[in-house]
Design a protein around this motif. Sequence first.
Motif: not given
Length: 430
Positions: A1-2, A209-213, A236-238, A364-366
């Motif tokens: 996300m930007h 990870t960007g598969q949705l929406p 894994l990323t999440n 993800m706010n990671a």
Amino acid sequence: MHDIRAIRENPQAFDAALQKRGSDAMSSQLLQLDAERRNKIAEAETAQAEQNRASKEVGAAKARGDDAEFERLRGLVAEKKAEVARMQAEAAMLDDRLRQMLLGIPNLPLDDVPVGKDENDNVEIRRWGTPREFDFAPVEHFEIAGVKPGMDFETAAKLSGSRFMMLKGSVARIHRALGQFMLDLHITKHGLEETWAPVLVLEDMMLGTGQLPKFGEDSYQTREGFWLVPTSEVPLTNTVNGDLIDQSTLPRRMVAHSQCFRSEAGSAGRDTTGILRQHQFEKVEMVSITDAENGLPEHARMTRCAEAVLEALELPYRTVVLCTGDMGFGARITHDIEVWLPGQDKFREISSVSYCGDFQGRRMNARYRPEGGGKPVFVHSLNGSGLAVGRALIAVLENGQQQDGSVQLPAALHPYLAGATRLTASGQLA
């Protein structure tokens, strides 16, 4: 996300980068919605301050015994309270609209990514190995005599429909050996941590990870609301979703071998023969979580990890940089590794290695705490196939095929096949 603040600071650069990807300029729409949202927040804060002042005056009026002023101020407080609630709800609605818009916008390419429309504009950066010269006409994997007993398309179609496969006997064993070999190489030689992760995930993980929406039609969802992973990139990323971690723990390098599921929406008529494009398949997936300074070096390292698998399997390949029009949604730069398939007489993609910057970290706010102190920073993420197991099987079978219908197997697989060195024309390991 930007980051909407970055778009405010340089909307022209944001639009120019989107247009390189073939996307429309978006900054004016985003900034207009952002301005409405911020104005509504400011109005709510002003009304809240007025409510607070009136609340204080209510007590003073009561203490003075001024009943008329007391009642007037109580009415004003109630009015302001309702006004604040309405404005906060409107601000939340605008905030959600802005977030949904931002979630649907692809990542921005790095400046040195080649500009282009499609795969024809990708740029080759290196090549390894020399395609074998056959003294007969090589065929595709499913046409090799020794392979035919081990690939049962009819039963798979009876069970599940098109784009499914059933592997049996020696071919199934070679397929399993490939996955084990890849895992072992990444764990022992490349320092990745073996991970076994769920293949059913929550919707927030697919958002992260960007598969949705935007790409929901490319994946499968259960009636209970779980999503089947298109690759282990998602779980894994999440693993850092919502976390605040120490920079000293980075990079985190993981690898997983899993079943993967894709609907292949929009691929009708493409690669309908053989096992190249399936709804269910296996991949060995690499994921790295790193800091802002080491994203690009990690990308180069991960690319070499994937290339090393092909070199160990003695399979010729080439590595290309994807152009802006061919990159995936979440990538800032992608290296595709394409293996030589003599049955098709062409290179075909077997791994995509992508650097996403903080695009997924923001979704993800990671974040991580910088070692030197300061505000938390969003993590940077990378993912890459290491490799697609089914496609590696195709490459091993086609490159090792012999005129009599047997297949010579690469030496790296021999220990995983109890010393067998070839697949015979009758489909047995020997």
